[in-house]
Design a protein around this motif. Structure first.
Motif, PDB file in Angstrom:
ATOM      1  N   LEU A   1       0.775  -1.147  -0.011  1.00  0.00           N
ATOM      2  CA  LEU A   1       0.019   0.070  -0.141  1.00  0.00           C
ATOM      3  C   LEU A   1       0.684   1.307  -0.047  1.00  0.00           C
ATOM      4  CD1 LEU A   1      -2.916  -0.960   2.358  1.00  0.00           C
ATOM      5  CD2 LEU A   1      -2.831  -1.132  -0.019  1.00  0.00           C
ATOM      6  N   ASP A   2       1.543   1.336  -1.220  1.00  0.00           N
ATOM      7  CA  ASP A   2       2.621   2.594  -1.143  1.00  0.00           C
ATOM      8  C   ASP A   2       2.144   3.431  -2.536  1.00  0.00           C
ATOM      9  OD1 ASP A   2       3.398   0.922  -3.034  1.00  0.00           O
ATOM     10  OD2 ASP A   2       5.451   0.928  -2.364  1.00  0.00           O
ATOM     11  N   LYS A   3       0.976   3.409  -2.924  1.00  0.00           N
ATOM     12  CA  LYS A   3       0.521   4.147  -4.035  1.00  0.00           C
ATOM     13  C   LYS A   3      -0.758   5.117  -3.707  1.00  0.00           C
ATOM     14  CE  LYS A   3       3.321   2.175  -6.874  1.00  0.00           C
ATOM     15  NZ  LYS A   3       4.175   1.376  -5.937  1.00  0.00           N
ATOM     16  N   GLY A   4      -0.502   6.323  -3.564  1.00  0.00           N
ATOM     17  CA  GLY A   4      -1.571   7.153  -3.099  1.00  0.00           C
ATOM     18  C   GLY A   4      -1.562   8.413  -3.913  1.00  0.00           C
ATOM     19  N   LEU A   5      -2.705   8.921  -4.234  1.00  0.00           N
ATOM     20  CA  LEU A   5      -2.774  10.071  -5.228  1.00  0.00           C
ATOM     21  C   LEU A   5      -3.701  11.084  -4.615  1.00  0.00           C
ATOM     22  CD1 LEU A   5      -2.130  11.748  -7.693  1.00  0.00           C
ATOM     23  CD2 LEU A   5      -3.636  10.473  -8.816  1.00  0.00           C
ATOM     24  N   LEU A   6      -3.470  12.097  -4.118  1.00  0.00           N
ATOM     25  CA  LEU A   6      -4.319  13.148  -3.735  1.00  0.00           C
ATOM     26  C   LEU A   6      -4.791  14.282  -4.924  1.00  0.00           C
ATOM     27  CD1 LEU A   6      -6.002  14.027  -1.268  1.00  0.00           C
ATOM     28  CD2 LEU A   6      -3.940  15.859  -0.856  1.00  0.00           C
ATOM     29  N   VAL A   7      -6.093  14.259  -5.467  1.00  0.00           N
ATOM     30  CA  VAL A   7      -6.385  15.222  -6.645  1.00  0.00           C
ATOM     31  C   VAL A   7      -6.984  16.285  -5.725  1.00  0.00           C
ATOM     32  CG1 VAL A   7      -7.805  15.241  -8.523  1.00  0.00           C
ATOM     33  CG2 VAL A   7      -6.722  13.051  -7.998  1.00  0.00           C
ATOM     34  N   ALA A   8      -6.502  17.640  -6.260  1.00  0.00           N
ATOM     35  CA  ALA A   8      -6.918  18.690  -5.592  1.00  0.00           C
ATOM     36  C   ALA A   8      -8.415  18.958  -5.713  1.00  0.00           C
ATOM     37  CB  ALA A   8      -6.208  20.009  -6.210  1.00  0.00           C
ATOM     38  N   GLY A   9      -9.105  19.574  -4.720  1.00  0.00           N
ATOM     39  CA  GLY A   9     -10.443  19.830  -5.095  1.00  0.00           C
ATOM     40  C   GLY A   9     -10.577  21.520  -5.636  1.00  0.00           C
ATOM     41  N   ARG A  10     -11.719  22.068  -5.023  1.00  0.00           N
ATOM     42  CA  ARG A  10     -11.832  23.456  -5.406  1.00  0.00           C
ATOM     43  C   ARG A  10     -12.488  24.183  -4.496  1.00  0.00           C
ATOM     44  NH1 ARG A  10     -14.827  25.520  -9.055  1.00  0.00           N
ATOM     45  NH2 ARG A  10     -16.396  23.864  -9.193  1.00  0.00           N
ATOM     46  N   THR A  11     -12.091  25.466  -3.905  1.00  0.00           N
ATOM     47  CA  THR A  11     -12.430  26.172  -2.997  1.00  0.00           C
ATOM     48  C   THR A  11     -12.553  27.626  -3.453  1.00  0.00           C
ATOM     49  OG1 THR A  11     -10.167  26.626  -2.034  1.00  0.00           O
ATOM     50  CG2 THR A  11     -11.292  24.739  -1.106  1.00  0.00           C
ATOM     51  N   SER A  12     -13.453  28.439  -2.617  1.00  0.00           N
ATOM     52  CA  SER A  12     -13.709  29.927  -2.684  1.00  0.00           C
ATOM     53  C   SER A  12     -13.321  30.553  -1.548  1.00  0.00           C
ATOM     54  CB  SER A  12     -15.143  30.048  -3.091  1.00  0.00           C
ATOM     55  OG  SER A  12     -15.288  31.466  -3.086  1.00  0.00           O
ATOM     56  N   PRO A  13     -11.881  30.864  -1.130  1.00  0.00           N
ATOM     57  CA  PRO A  13     -11.414  31.515   0.073  1.00  0.00           C
ATOM     58  C   PRO A  13     -12.173  32.925  -0.099  1.00  0.00           C
ATOM     59  CG  PRO A  13      -9.841  31.179  -1.477  1.00  0.00           C
ATOM     60  CD  PRO A  13     -10.623  30.358  -2.223  1.00  0.00           C
TER      61      PRO A  13
ATOM     62  N   PRO B   1     -11.991  36.495   2.987  1.00  0.00           N
ATOM     63  CA  PRO B   1     -11.870  36.819   4.412  1.00  0.00           C
ATOM     64  C   PRO B   1     -12.928  36.580   5.252  1.00  0.00           C
ATOM     65  CG  PRO B   1     -11.124  38.451   2.960  1.00  0.00           C
ATOM     66  CD  PRO B   1     -11.656  37.424   2.059  1.00  0.00           C
ATOM     67  N   GLY B   2     -12.792  35.939   6.337  1.00  0.00           N
ATOM     68  CA  GLY B   2     -13.772  35.552   7.258  1.00  0.00           C
ATOM     69  C   GLY B   2     -14.416  34.060   7.011  1.00  0.00           C
ATOM     70  N   GLY B   3     -14.007  33.474   5.881  1.00  0.00           N
ATOM     71  CA  GLY B   3     -14.252  32.173   5.616  1.00  0.00           C
ATOM     72  C   GLY B   3     -14.836  32.055   4.319  1.00  0.00           C
ATOM     73  N   GLY B   4     -14.315  31.006   3.483  1.00  0.00           N
ATOM     74  CA  GLY B   4     -15.002  30.928   2.204  1.00  0.00           C
ATOM     75  C   GLY B   4     -15.784  29.437   2.302  1.00  0.00           C
ATOM     76  N   ASP B   5     -15.768  28.900   0.963  1.00  0.00           N
ATOM     77  CA  ASP B   5     -16.667  27.544   0.747  1.00  0.00           C
ATOM     78  C   ASP B   5     -15.476  26.542   0.101  1.00  0.00           C
ATOM     79  OD1 ASP B   5     -19.053  28.338   1.815  1.00  0.00           O
ATOM     80  OD2 ASP B   5     -19.194  29.820   0.122  1.00  0.00           O
ATOM     81  N   VAL B   6     -16.078  25.484   0.623  1.00  0.00           N
ATOM     82  CA  VAL B   6     -15.377  24.258  -0.446  1.00  0.00           C
ATOM     83  C   VAL B   6     -16.489  23.812  -1.409  1.00  0.00           C
ATOM     84  CG1 VAL B   6     -14.641  21.686  -0.416  1.00  0.00           C
ATOM     85  CG2 VAL B   6     -14.246  23.207   1.830  1.00  0.00           C
ATOM     86  N   LEU B   7     -15.930  24.105  -2.827  1.00  0.00           N
ATOM     87  CA  LEU B   7     -16.722  23.988  -3.920  1.00  0.00           C
ATOM     88  C   LEU B   7     -16.813  22.454  -4.425  1.00  0.00           C
ATOM     89  CD1 LEU B   7     -15.969  27.265  -6.120  1.00  0.00           C
ATOM     90  CD2 LEU B   7     -17.744  26.843  -4.160  1.00  0.00           C
ATOM     91  N   GLU B   8     -15.574  21.790  -4.242  1.00  0.00           N
ATOM     92  CA  GLU B   8     -15.400  20.533  -4.882  1.00  0.00           C
ATOM     93  C   GLU B   8     -14.286  19.860  -3.599  1.00  0.00           C
ATOM     94  OE1 GLU B   8     -13.952  18.110  -8.628  1.00  0.00           O
ATOM     95  OE2 GLU B   8     -14.344  20.026  -8.727  1.00  0.00           O
ATOM     96  N   PRO B   9     -14.905  18.771  -3.370  1.00  0.00           N
ATOM     97  CA  PRO B   9     -13.868  17.954  -2.348  1.00  0.00           C
ATOM     98  C   PRO B   9     -12.717  17.328  -3.112  1.00  0.00           C
ATOM     99  CG  PRO B   9     -15.845  16.573  -2.889  1.00  0.00           C
ATOM    100  CD  PRO B   9     -16.063  17.855  -3.571  1.00  0.00           C
TER     101      PRO B   9
END
Length: 236
Positions: free
Chosen positions: A61-73, A75-83
């Protein structure tokens, strides 16, 4: 081993050279996340194999891939648009004595626990989608774990060295401090995604630190630069 050869190098150590470059990818860096999560998954699966089968069965188990999500940052706190998407791959023994083993459940549970324990603002149930690409190993590889004497099934090499140079120690200790609970209590706006480059020229050392800030703790641009300056002063 039947034969051991020892040779002494005549080259100077890195610490004795004029120029030294050291890089550290911190706790929340994608590369570190992949390595750490897959290691946690392997440890959890090994424990499950021991409990259910009486011994550790073959797995890689040494093959891992993290695919970026999308956020809308903002001031004060944004949102996660895609995990984010975490792809877990490679090989594992999927059954024992004709009965299936819950490999996917075990490794995903281990991954979620690691994320929950190490990344303060990532909810593994909402911010990460897990994609399982683990497949059964070949009979030849699986058999290697059942032999009375377990040997290498591939060309293998181990490399290590000690002690750390001064530059390496400073870079490593700095990242560990920046990601320590004590530092996060002082500066909760700092995230875990940290990367440090140490550049030593003779006895002069420069550190370049890339560190994400968490938008919910930032009021505006001026507040960001005030807090950035405070972190730099504290670290110095």
């Amino acid at each position: 081993m039947k034969h051991i050869t020892i040779e002494k190098t005549l080259c100077p150590s890195v610490a004795e050279l004029q120029i030294e470059l050291v890089e550290r990818k911190g706790l929340g860096h994608p590369d570190t996340i992949c390595d750490s999560v897959m290691e946690a998954a392997s440890i959890a699966l090994s424990g499950a194999y021991l409990e259910r089968c009486g011994r550790i069965l073959h797995h890689n188990l040494d093959k891992g891939l993290l695919v970026a999500g999308r956020t809308s940052p903002k001031p004060g706190g944004g949102d996660v648009l895609e995990p984010m998407r975490f792809v877990m791959g490679d090989r594992a023994t999927m059954s024992w004595n004709g009965s299936p083993l819950p490999v996917y459940d075990i490794v995903e549970s281990a991954a979620k626990t690691w994320i929950k324990n190490n990344l303060r603002f990532v909810d593994p149930n909402r911010h990460v989608v897990f994609q399982h690409e683990i497949r059964p190993g070949s009979s030849e590889l699986s058999d290697s774990f059942s032999r009375s004497v377990i040997g290498a099934n591939d060309t293998s090499a181990g490399v290590g060295y000690a002690p750390l140079s001064e530059t390496e120690s400073v870079v490593l200790d700095t990242e560990r401090y920046l990601n320590s609970p004590a530092f996060k209590r002082l500066f909760p706006e700092t995230g875990e995604d940290i990367k440090i480059m140490g550049f030593r020229d003779g006895r002069n050392l420069d550190l370049t630190i890339a560190m994400a800030f968490v938008d919910r703790f930032i009021v505006d641009g001026a507040d960001y630069f005030r807090k950035k300056h405070a972190v730099g002063e504290h670290l110095a």
